[in-house]
Motif scaffolding. Structure first.
Motif, PDB file in Angstrom:
ATOM      1  N   VAL A 160      -3.712  -5.715   2.533  1.00  0.00           N
ATOM      2  CA  VAL A 160      -5.096  -6.140   2.396  1.00  0.00           C
ATOM      3  C   VAL A 160      -5.817  -5.259   1.394  1.00  0.00           C
ATOM      4  CG1 VAL A 160      -7.301  -6.337   3.592  1.00  0.00           C
ATOM      5  CG2 VAL A 160      -5.215  -7.131   4.706  1.00  0.00           C
ATOM      6  N   ALA A 161      -5.605  -3.950   1.455  1.00  0.00           N
ATOM      7  CA  ALA A 161      -6.256  -3.033   0.514  1.00  0.00           C
ATOM      8  C   ALA A 161      -5.830  -3.331  -0.911  1.00  0.00           C
ATOM      9  CB  ALA A 161      -5.925  -1.592   0.887  1.00  0.00           C
ATOM     10  N   THR A 162      -4.537  -3.604  -1.107  1.00  0.00           N
ATOM     11  CA  THR A 162      -4.039  -3.931  -2.452  1.00  0.00           C
ATOM     12  C   THR A 162      -4.675  -5.224  -2.955  1.00  0.00           C
ATOM     13  OG1 THR A 162      -1.933  -2.857  -1.925  1.00  0.00           O
ATOM     14  CG2 THR A 162      -1.974  -4.360  -3.809  1.00  0.00           C
ATOM     15  N   ARG A 163      -4.803  -6.208  -2.032  1.00  0.00           N
ATOM     16  CA  ARG A 163      -5.419  -7.480  -2.412  1.00  0.00           C
ATOM     17  C   ARG A 163      -6.886  -7.266  -2.806  1.00  0.00           C
ATOM     18  NH1 ARG A 163      -3.541 -10.222   1.488  1.00  0.00           N
ATOM     19  NH2 ARG A 163      -5.348 -10.222   2.910  1.00  0.00           N
ATOM     20  N   ILE A 164      -7.594  -6.400  -2.107  1.00  0.00           N
ATOM     21  CA  ILE A 164      -8.986  -6.103  -2.456  1.00  0.00           C
ATOM     22  C   ILE A 164      -9.044  -5.432  -3.822  1.00  0.00           C
ATOM     23  CG2 ILE A 164     -10.977  -4.681  -1.823  1.00  0.00           C
ATOM     24  CD1 ILE A 164     -10.195  -5.066   1.119  1.00  0.00           C
ATOM     25  N   LYS A 165      -8.145  -4.497  -4.041  1.00  0.00           N
ATOM     26  CA  LYS A 165      -8.117  -3.771  -5.332  1.00  0.00           C
ATOM     27  C   LYS A 165      -7.913  -4.740  -6.492  1.00  0.00           C
ATOM     28  CE  LYS A 165      -5.069  -0.646  -7.882  1.00  0.00           C
ATOM     29  NZ  LYS A 165      -4.536  -1.710  -8.700  1.00  0.00           N
TER      30      LYS A 165
END
Length: 546
Positions: free
Chosen positions: A474-479
């Motif tokens: 999820v964090a990578t997708r937000i980034k």
């Protein structure tokens, strides 16, 4: 705001409205009961008023008819005394024996029951002429009292005598004789002879009956008394009143301005007169007559309601008759109690309308106050610029739901070089960057994930039912969502927006609290910033750039 928070803030308003509803229902029921009790008092007062009015009419009728009935009793006494002294000079004259030279009016004699013609040779052939002459002589002796007993300005009558043994009728009026002969029926259940029998009249008191004249619509109303001589029933002494005379007499006895319709009945509740007074078109049916007869067996006065008509009835002791008064709803409204009833109902309707209006206004105020409270609560827990939860709202919500989940992950995010954006482009562009970043973050997370702006350019995302690996994804997708969509400025140029992210999962340290997990994610976020920004860090000593 989440459903649980909304319900938590909506519950007090629901409870308040419930209390308000209960209070208004209580006031409505209490007031209705009070008005109903007042209405019962009015109803009781109305019944008492109707009974009092009927009592007054009965008293007037009885007082005016008392003279007639006393006259019958007096004549009965004189007649029976005359029977003990039958030797009277002269004899009773039959119609064919009368002549104009006799000063005293003749007694008109008719034979019963209903012969086609009466002749001298056929008169009383089956009875002892001495017994018949004994009655005749006694009647002749008292006939001078007949006019004194029957004449009067209020109630005119014709006096008559019917012999039981001789089956003849005697009066001073040939016309009355004819009418009585035409209406005489000794076998009729309600006939004068039946009601004068010792079986039905053991007190030997006066009574009133109505007799229909054969082949005519006319009727006669009789006040009669049985005549007993030496312990035997020998005849009937009575007064014949025309229907119109009795009706005028009853009308004269009514109070001025009466709104009631009155009708006189005999003791068997057969009508003696037509309706007088204020006509309302109501007539007693068989069931109502049976009910009145049953009630009269217990007490001499009573009331009965039949739909919109109020019935009052009472016995007249001296005449053994029943006077019935009826009043319709429309007639009752013209009287004092009717006007009071209208006023009472109007007051109740006005109060109920006022109560409903007050209830609606108060409920609307409570709804408005609830909406204002929810709005204030929303502002207290949300960031006005981005619409995301603020720091207080984020930790309030996550601390409320975190015990429900065994595994969860926290992503801490800080926008890169945000202070420089404010310095170079101004705070308006900085605010737009925050709004832009919030929208991109919301595109990258799930609907059940919780986003909060917990600082100036710092965001925190709570991921329920997730482990560290899911949090990294999820964090990578937000980034990448932020990095791939720079913000467009008014001059058409693009402003890149990136962020440094730290990820920490409860599965790493199950003994940690939510605050400790968030602090761990915050520490890893700063490690990502120190490592060059625009990175995702999920370890304590090194970071990964995706």
């Amino acid at each position: 705001m989440s459903t649980s928070l909304a319900n938590r803030f909506r519950l007090p308003m629901v409870h308040t409205l419930r209390v308000i509803h209960l209070c208004f229902i209580f006031v409505f029921v209490l007031t209705t009961v009070l008005f109903w009790q007042q209405g019962q008092l009015f109803s009781q007062g109305y019944r008492t008023s109707q009974l009092s009015q009927l009592e007054s009419v009965i008293a007037r009728i009885e007082s005016r008819a008392q003279y007639k009935m006393d006259s019958l009793r007096y004549l009965k006494q004189i007649f029976t005394e005359a029977m003990d002294d039958p030797m009277f000079p002269g004899s009773a004259n039959a119609p064919w024996e009368a002549n104009s030279n006799v000063l005293q009016s003749p007694l008109w004699i008719g034979e019963l029951p209903l012969p086609e013609s009466v002749t001298a040779g056929e008169a009383f052939p089956l009875h002892d002429p001495l017994e018949v002459r004994q009655e005749m002589n006694a009647l002749r002796k008292i006939q001078g009292l007949f006019p004194l007993a029957t004449r009067g300005s209020e109630l005119f009558a014709d006096l008559y005598y019917i012999s039981r043994e001789g089956q003849f009728i005697v009066s001073l009026s040939q016309q009355v004789n004819t009418l009585l002969i035409n209406s005489y029926n000794p076998h009729e259940k309600q006939g004068s002879f039946v009601l004068a029998s010792p079986l039905l009249n053991p007190q030997r008191s006066t009574f009133w009956t109505r007799q229909n004249i054969a082949q005519s619509n006319d009727t006669l109303i009789n006040g009669a008394i049985p005549v007993d001589f030496r312990g035997e029933w020998i005849g009937l002494l009575g007064m014949a009143f025309s229907n119109e005379s009795v009706q005028r007499f009853i009308t004269a006895s009514l109070p001025e301005g009466s709104q009631n319709a009155y009708q006189l009945f005999d003791e068997q509740l057969n009508p003696l007169t037509t309706v007088v007074g204020a006509e309302n078109g109501f007539r007693l049916n068989a069931q109502q007559i049976a009910t009145i007869r049953k009630m009269l067996a217990d007490k001499p006065r009573g009331t009965l309601r039949s739909g919109p008509v109020f019935i009052t009835f009472g016995e007249m002791r001296d005449t053994r008759s029943v006077l019935v008064s009826t009043q319709s709803l429309s007639q009752g409204l013209h009287e004092e109690f009717g006007r009071f009833s209208i006023l009472l109902v109007t007051m109740w309707i006005i109060f109920v309308l006022f109560l409903l209006a007050s209830h609606r206004v108060i409920c609307r105020l409570v709804h408005n106050m609830g909406g204002l409270q929810r709005e204030m609560q929303h502002h207290a827990l949300h960031d006005e610029l981005t619409g995301a939860l603020n720091r207080r709202g984020f930790f309030a919500k996550t601390s409320q739901i975190s015990p429900d989940y065994i595994d969860y992950t926290v992503v801490q995010l800080d926008l890169d070089h945000f202070k420089k954006v404010n310095d170079v482009y101004g705070h308006l562009v900085g605010d737009n960057v925050l709004v832009h970043a919030t929208r991109r973050i919301q595109r990258a997370i799930r609907s059940q994930d919780i986003l909060g702006r917990i600082g100036g350019e710092e965001f925190c995302i709570y991921l329920p039912n997730s482990d560290l690996k899911a949090g990294i994804m999820v964090a990578t997708r937000i980034k990448w969502e932020l990095q791939s969509a720079p913000m467009m400025l008014e001059d058409g140029s693009q402003l890149p927006v990136t962020a440094s992210l730290g990820v920490a999962s409860h599965s790493e340290y199950p003994e940690y609290t939510l605050d400790q997990i968030q602090a761990l994610a915050d520490m890893r976020m700063y490690r990502a910033k120190e490592s060059g920004r625009n990175q995702v860090c999920w370890q304590d000593e090194a970071s990964r750039q995706v």
